[in-house]
Scaffold this motif. Structure first.
Motif, PDB file in Angstrom:
ATOM      1  N   GLN A   1       0.858  -1.168   0.000  1.00 28.70           N
ATOM      2  CA  GLN A   1       0.000   0.000   0.000  1.00 28.70           C
ATOM      3  C   GLN A   1       0.894   1.218   0.000  1.00 28.70           C
ATOM      4  OE1 GLN A   1      -2.712  -0.110   3.260  1.00 28.70           O
ATOM      5  NE2 GLN A   1      -3.635  -2.036   2.627  1.00 28.70           N
TER       6      GLN A   1
ATOM      7  N   THR B   1       0.433   4.089   1.065  1.00 27.01           N
ATOM      8  CA  THR B   1       0.480   4.817   2.332  1.00 27.01           C
ATOM      9  C   THR B   1       1.461   4.164   3.305  1.00 27.01           C
ATOM     10  OG1 THR B   1      -1.421   3.577   3.163  1.00 27.01           O
ATOM     11  CG2 THR B   1      -1.867   5.705   2.150  1.00 27.01           C
TER      12      THR B   1
ATOM     13  N   THR C   1       4.901   5.131   2.145  1.00 24.31           N
ATOM     14  CA  THR C   1       5.109   6.551   2.442  1.00 24.31           C
ATOM     15  C   THR C   1       5.397   6.765   3.921  1.00 24.31           C
ATOM     16  OG1 THR C   1       3.656   7.191   0.616  1.00 24.31           O
ATOM     17  CG2 THR C   1       4.065   8.846   2.313  1.00 24.31           C
ATOM     18  N   ARG C   2       4.628   6.113   4.771  1.00 24.70           N
ATOM     19  CA  ARG C   2       4.859   6.264   6.217  1.00 24.70           C
ATOM     20  C   ARG C   2       6.234   5.742   6.617  1.00 24.70           C
ATOM     21  NH1 ARG C   2      -0.342   4.196   9.362  1.00 24.70           N
ATOM     22  NH2 ARG C   2      -0.156   2.502   7.914  1.00 24.70           N
TER      23      ARG C   2
END
Length: 82
Positions: free
Chosen positions: A3, A5, A8-9
């Protein structure tokens, strides 16, 4: 499994730890970088283990706010894997 996200995290957390004055956190950074690699490689067991090891290495962070943010991010990523 991958994912954007999650990636990115992880990237943001790695950057924040690298940019901080936390010179004793090489092991934490290595676990996070390994987790990133395993996430990209669709290796869920290895990814989860690397996140767990990173969680156990958070005590190297002397900045309480950074430690708390890192814990929240790692805990959130682990919760998504359940």
């Amino acid at each position: 499994m991958l994912q954007k996200t999650d990636l990115t995290r992880l990237d943001e957390l790695i950057t924040e730890i690298s940019d901080s004055r936390e010179g004793q956190c090489d092991l934490l950074r290595e676990h996070l970088e390994a987790a990133r690699t395993y996430l990209l490689g669709s290796m869920p067991k290895e990814y989860r283990l690397s996140l767990q090891l990173a969680s156990e290495a958070l005590n190297c962070l002397s900045d309480e706010d950074l430690r708390q943010r890192a814990n929240e991010i790692i805990s959130g990523l682990l919760a998504e894997e359940e």
